[in-house]
Design an enzyme around this catalytic site. Structure first.
Site, PDB file in Angstrom:
ATOM      1  N   LYS A  22      69.237  26.326 124.208  1.00 31.03           N
ATOM      2  CA  LYS A  22      69.013  25.611 122.940  1.00 31.03           C
ATOM      3  C   LYS A  22      68.883  24.115 123.186  1.00 31.03           C
ATOM      4  CE  LYS A  22      72.728  24.527 120.222  1.00 31.03           C
ATOM      5  NZ  LYS A  22      72.817  23.140 119.761  1.00 31.03           N
ATOM      6  N   ASN A  23      69.814  23.570 123.962  1.00 32.04           N
ATOM      7  CA  ASN A  23      69.851  22.118 124.108  1.00 32.04           C
ATOM      8  C   ASN A  23      68.730  21.570 124.989  1.00 32.04           C
ATOM      9  OD1 ASN A  23      72.016  22.118 122.453  1.00 32.04           O
ATOM     10  ND2 ASN A  23      73.541  21.608 124.013  1.00 32.04           N
ATOM     11  N   CYS A 116      77.136  20.019 113.542  1.00 31.99           N
ATOM     12  CA  CYS A 116      78.506  20.524 113.588  1.00 31.99           C
ATOM     13  C   CYS A 116      79.494  19.483 113.109  1.00 31.99           C
ATOM     14  CB  CYS A 116      78.869  20.883 115.018  1.00 31.99           C
ATOM     15  SG  CYS A 116      78.480  22.563 115.453  1.00 31.99           S
ATOM     16  N   ARG A 121      79.758  11.444 114.885  1.00 31.38           N
ATOM     17  CA  ARG A 121      78.758  11.473 115.959  1.00 31.38           C
ATOM     18  C   ARG A 121      77.765  10.365 115.671  1.00 31.38           C
ATOM     19  NH1 ARG A 121      77.542  17.776 117.208  1.00 31.38           N
ATOM     20  NH2 ARG A 121      76.510  16.922 119.027  1.00 31.38           N
ATOM     21  N   ASP A 305      81.275  21.695 125.431  1.00 32.64           N
ATOM     22  CA  ASP A 305      80.737  22.888 124.774  1.00 32.64           C
ATOM     23  C   ASP A 305      81.366  24.196 125.275  1.00 32.64           C
ATOM     24  OD1 ASP A 305      79.157  21.372 123.161  1.00 32.64           O
ATOM     25  OD2 ASP A 305      77.255  21.861 124.132  1.00 32.64           O
ATOM     26  N   ARG A 397      73.644  29.203 115.039  1.00 28.92           N
ATOM     27  CA  ARG A 397      72.939  27.977 115.445  1.00 28.92           C
ATOM     28  C   ARG A 397      72.682  27.964 116.953  1.00 28.92           C
ATOM     29  NH1 ARG A 397      76.045  23.318 114.758  1.00 28.92           N
ATOM     30  NH2 ARG A 397      74.240  22.481 115.798  1.00 28.92           N
TER      31      ARG A 397
END
Ligand code: UD1
Length: 422
Positions: A22-23, A116, A121, A305, A397
């Site tokens: 995903k990232n 999230c 952030r 993570d 997600r």
């Protein structure tokens, strides 16, 4: 909202190929805007965050199709630099669009992103980087407008190796005039993947994976076909789940080097790990050992993570472990939920002191964010009895049908969706 129902206590076993990252996929999709034409990206997982990014790209005028694991994106008719607030709020990673939009249209209009709920952030490093390249930035409430008639290469030092800021600056600098040198850059594998993708389109970037990235501006990029790397966090989640259920799982087509900090921690916990080329075998029959101290830090250190997932394993360990979270201040919310399943964890500021218990017990718990949700699923798999995990949309997600993936490894897990009202 969907729920996952897990009958715990079954060891995971079998072989699995991990989804694309995903990232890595998210910035790569955003970076596609830098070239005009049809770009094909393989190994793109079906995730809520990917859907949001594709919807934003469609809103900007691109054509996007996600069939199987391949995205075909035609960026030719992108015509606006304005990202709608409703879409922007659905995902923090929409901030990646600032760099490419600024580069393509000389302007980007975005809103403060969502994502999230894991603490504040900030995006100051993104904005400072774009300013250094010549952008003027106006903030009106939660709206951010960046403008630059021309982007000019610059020497930029990040005060913290932010993953997103590194990627945003790389994307803005790729078509800038002259050379950009980015120091104290983040070194995550996803940044290397972005470099490989941009270079495949004709960019001249060197150094991703080290703390200094050099970008020689080029006049234009041309479309390409590209395959995203495997998701190291999903791989790590499965490895921890295998260990926590005292099972045996083989992961194929992995990049073990991307997981070295996790492998090190798991071995300290007594989990057996065999690495053979791109295959990782995880096996565990005994109770895990406590790990004295784990501190989350930027890559290549232990990733934030995987903090919550590994914490689950440590709740079952023999002895007291300490897990310190240094990246996101709000990222210990799973502790309360794990405590409801019988875990013995005390939190002091950003450190969790985890006293291992012989077993966890099934309970109804709530996923508070993406990785916390994955951790609760692991806890449910390892626990005695039935666990219900609520707010599964957080997990969706980042995990492509987590229940199917785990069922294939022998887990007893099902999804229940509410019946819609007519
Ligand atoms: C990315 C990952 C996310 C991961 C995180 C850290 C994606 C899509 N997401 O998020 O899964 O948890 O890296 O590995 O790749 N910061 C600032 N100012 C900024 C930017 C960041 O102070 O302008 C701070 C943040 O508040 C946070 C820390 O830097 O405390 C790390 O953030 P960053 O590395 O930017 O993470 P993301 O790119 O958001």
């Amino acid at each position: 909202m969907d729920k996952l129902v897990i009958e715990g206590g079954k060891p995971l076993s079998g072989t699995i190929v991990i989804q694309g990252a995903k990232n890595a996929a998210l910035p790569i999709l955003a970076a596609s805007l830098l070239a005009e034409g049809t770009i094909t990206i393989d190994s793109v997982p079906h995730l809520l965050d990917i859907d949001v990014m594709l919807n934003i790209l469609r809103e900007l005028g691109c054509r996007a199709e996600h069939t199987g694991d391949t995205v075909v994106l035609d960026t030719t008719s992108a015509h606006t630099s304005h990202v709608p607030e409703t879409l922007m709020k659905q995902m923090r990673s929409s901030i990646f669009l600032m760099g490419p939009l600024l580069s393509r249209f000389g302007e980007a209009e975005v809103y403060l992103p969502g994502g999230c709920a894991i603490g504040e952030r900030k995006i100051d490093l993104h904005l400072q980087g774009l300013q250094a390249l010549g952008a003027e930035i106006e903030e009106i409430g939660n709206r951010i407008i960046c403008r630059a008639e021309k982007l000019q290469g610059a020497d930029i030092h990040l005060t913290f190796p932010s993953v997103g800021a590194t990627e945003n600056i790389m994307m803005a600098a790729v078509l800038a005039e002259g050379r950009t040198t980015l120091s104290n850059a983040a070194r995550e594998p996803e940044i290397q993947d972005l470099q490989r993708f941009l270079n495949a389109m004709g960019a001249k970037i060197m150094g991703a994976g080290t703390d200094t990235i050099t970008i020689e501006g080029v006049k234009q990029l041309t479309p390409c076909r590209y395959k995203v790397i495997p998701d190291r966090i999903v791989a790590g989640t499965i490895m921890v789940a295998a260990a926590a259920t005292r099972g045996g799982v083989t992961l194929q087509q992995t990049h073990p080097a991307h997981l070295s900090s996790l492998i090190h921690v798991l071995r300290r916990a007594g989990v057996q790990i065999v690495v053979d080329g791109d295959i990782i075998k995880v096996g565990s029959v005994a109770r895990p050992k406590a790990v004295e101290r784990i501190v989350t830090s930027p890559y290549p250190a232990f990733p934030t993570d995987l903090q919550s997932q590994v914490m689950v394993l440590l709740t079952l360990a023999d002895g007291v472990s300490i897990m310190k979270e240094t990246i996101f201040e709000g990222r210990l919310k799973h502790v309360d939920e794990l405590s409801r399943m019988g875990a013995d964890i005390r939190v002091d500021l950003n450190a969790a002191f985890i006293k291992g218990v012989p077993r966890l017990y099934g309970a109804t718990v709530e996923a508070t964010d993406l990785r916390a949700g994955a951790a609760l699923v692991i806890a449910g798999l390892a626990a005695q009895g039935r666990t219900v995990v609520e707010q599964v949309h957080h997990i969706d997600r980042g995990y492509d049908k987590i229940e199917s993936m785990l069922s294939r490894l022998g887990a007893n897990i099902s999804r229940y969706s509410p019946v819609p009202n007519n």
